[in-house]
Enzyme design. Sequence first.
Site, PDB file in Angstrom:
ATOM      1  N   GLU A  61      78.268  35.273  19.689  1.00 60.59           N
ATOM      2  CA  GLU A  61      78.007  36.433  18.839  1.00 60.59           C
ATOM      3  C   GLU A  61      77.166  37.481  19.570  1.00 60.59           C
ATOM      4  OE1 GLU A  61      77.678  32.784  16.037  1.00 60.59           O
ATOM      5  OE2 GLU A  61      77.520  33.245  18.176  1.00 60.59           O
ATOM      6  N   CYS A  93      71.738  33.417  15.696  1.00 62.69           N
ATOM      7  CA  CYS A  93      72.817  34.399  15.721  1.00 62.69           C
ATOM      8  C   CYS A  93      73.013  35.052  14.356  1.00 62.69           C
ATOM      9  CB  CYS A  93      74.117  33.744  16.180  1.00 62.69           C
ATOM     10  SG  CYS A  93      74.087  33.275  17.921  1.00 62.69           S
ATOM     11  N   ALA A 173      99.029  -6.659  42.276  1.00 63.90           N
ATOM     12  CA  ALA A 173      98.222  -7.874  42.122  1.00 63.90           C
ATOM     13  C   ALA A 173      96.986  -7.827  43.021  1.00 63.90           C
ATOM     14  CB  ALA A 173      99.061  -9.102  42.435  1.00 63.90           C
ATOM     15  N   SER A 177      96.182   0.666  43.744  1.00 65.83           N
ATOM     16  CA  SER A 177      96.685   1.512  42.654  1.00 65.83           C
ATOM     17  C   SER A 177      96.843   2.972  43.058  1.00 65.83           C
ATOM     18  CB  SER A 177      95.737   1.426  41.452  1.00 65.83           C
ATOM     19  OG  SER A 177      94.464   1.945  41.795  1.00 65.83           O
ATOM     20  N   GLU A 309      87.426   5.895  32.618  1.00 61.19           N
ATOM     21  CA  GLU A 309      88.392   5.616  33.681  1.00 61.19           C
ATOM     22  C   GLU A 309      88.011   4.276  34.273  1.00 61.19           C
ATOM     23  OE1 GLU A 309      89.863   8.764  36.284  1.00 61.19           O
ATOM     24  OE2 GLU A 309      88.306  10.068  35.461  1.00 61.19           O
ATOM     25  N   LEU A 314      87.509  -3.526  31.183  1.00 65.64           N
ATOM     26  CA  LEU A 314      86.556  -2.663  30.492  1.00 65.64           C
ATOM     27  C   LEU A 314      87.256  -1.771  29.469  1.00 65.64           C
ATOM     28  CD1 LEU A 314      83.672  -1.788  30.135  1.00 65.64           C
ATOM     29  CD2 LEU A 314      83.925  -0.212  32.058  1.00 65.64           C
TER      30      LEU A 314
END
Length: 381
Positions: A61, A93, A173, A177, A309, A314
């Site tokens: 604002e 504001c 395995a 990745s 991630e 987890l």
Amino acid sequence: MSVPLTEQTVLDAHYMAHALELARKGIYSTHPNPRVGCVIVRDGQIVGEGWHARAGEPHAEVHALRQAGDKAKGATAYVTLEPCSHHGRTPPCADALVNAGVGRVVAAMQDPNPDVAGRGLLRLMNAGIGVQCGVLEDEARALNKGFLKRMTKGLPYVRVKLAMSLDGRTAMASGESQWITGPEARSAVQRLRAQSSVVLTGADTVLTDKARLTVRPDELGLNAELTALAMTRPPLRVLIDGRLRVPLDAPFFQADHALVVTCAAASARERYHDAGHDLLALAASDGHVDLRKLLVELAARGTNDVLIEAGPRLAGAFTRLGLVDEFQIFIAGKFMGSSARPLLDLPLAQMSEALELKIVEMRAVGNDWRVIAVPKPLPGV
């Protein structure tokens, strides 16, 4: 029964849509504040506009009023969140709008912050300013999911990012990745990191992938202004390492400051502090880190959005505890085979135990697909 659309209704939605577009510019930088945009209109012309960039700096604002100058008198201000009415790091504001002499204020939604919670709109009405609330409210809420959840439930909004092959595998395995998905998907993940208050991972991921979990400016795919803003407020990296297995000379710790959450004795705190990191001991009765308490602690520190991630264990633990608000799953057009690792460690025996998700978006990202899904609420919830 549908409400008839008047010319004013259409105009209000049009200008609010523009205010929301401005607010989105703050998606990478306003933490812990909400993203807010403001447009000031007089005689059918936009005379001022602005958006909140960083905590401690002027709110949307104020930017819009400065641009409007004397033209704000008698004008309509469109703001994506109720104007604040309290003295924080910046003045209220609502007072600024009153002092500028605006004639009408249209807000997308009330501010759930207990310090505001309707008081801003009341301040305007008491000053004789016309007030309307609820224009494009759903869109405004979607922009600040984390802030709203923290204010109403004392918890951050939790996203789990997953990358998998067409046969639902996340790593070979051996743990290899890199990379399942292509560069466009990885760029989208960089933007997810940049818009989060916290990026959270586990010891397995850091040890196996030598992960840093940082925001890389050259991979964001943003313009120079937004890239610079994103890099001024990188997310806090949080490592869950129950037994303190990750050595302090690991790439993760060399990258930047981190918070380590553990079950180990707090006596190790000084060693981590000397290396520029913080240690938080949060053991649950089962000998693991208390994940729910961790989220409460992060919210108390002003965390709006958490991006997880992590590996199957987890990510699966957060999922089993019902702590996940949203899954962002990137799917690559490849098969990784039956011996590769699964998406989540989620041991279920019967179909009745299956976790049901509602897919809210599916779109191509380069040669991959991104699926955004949210858990379906339980009956009666």
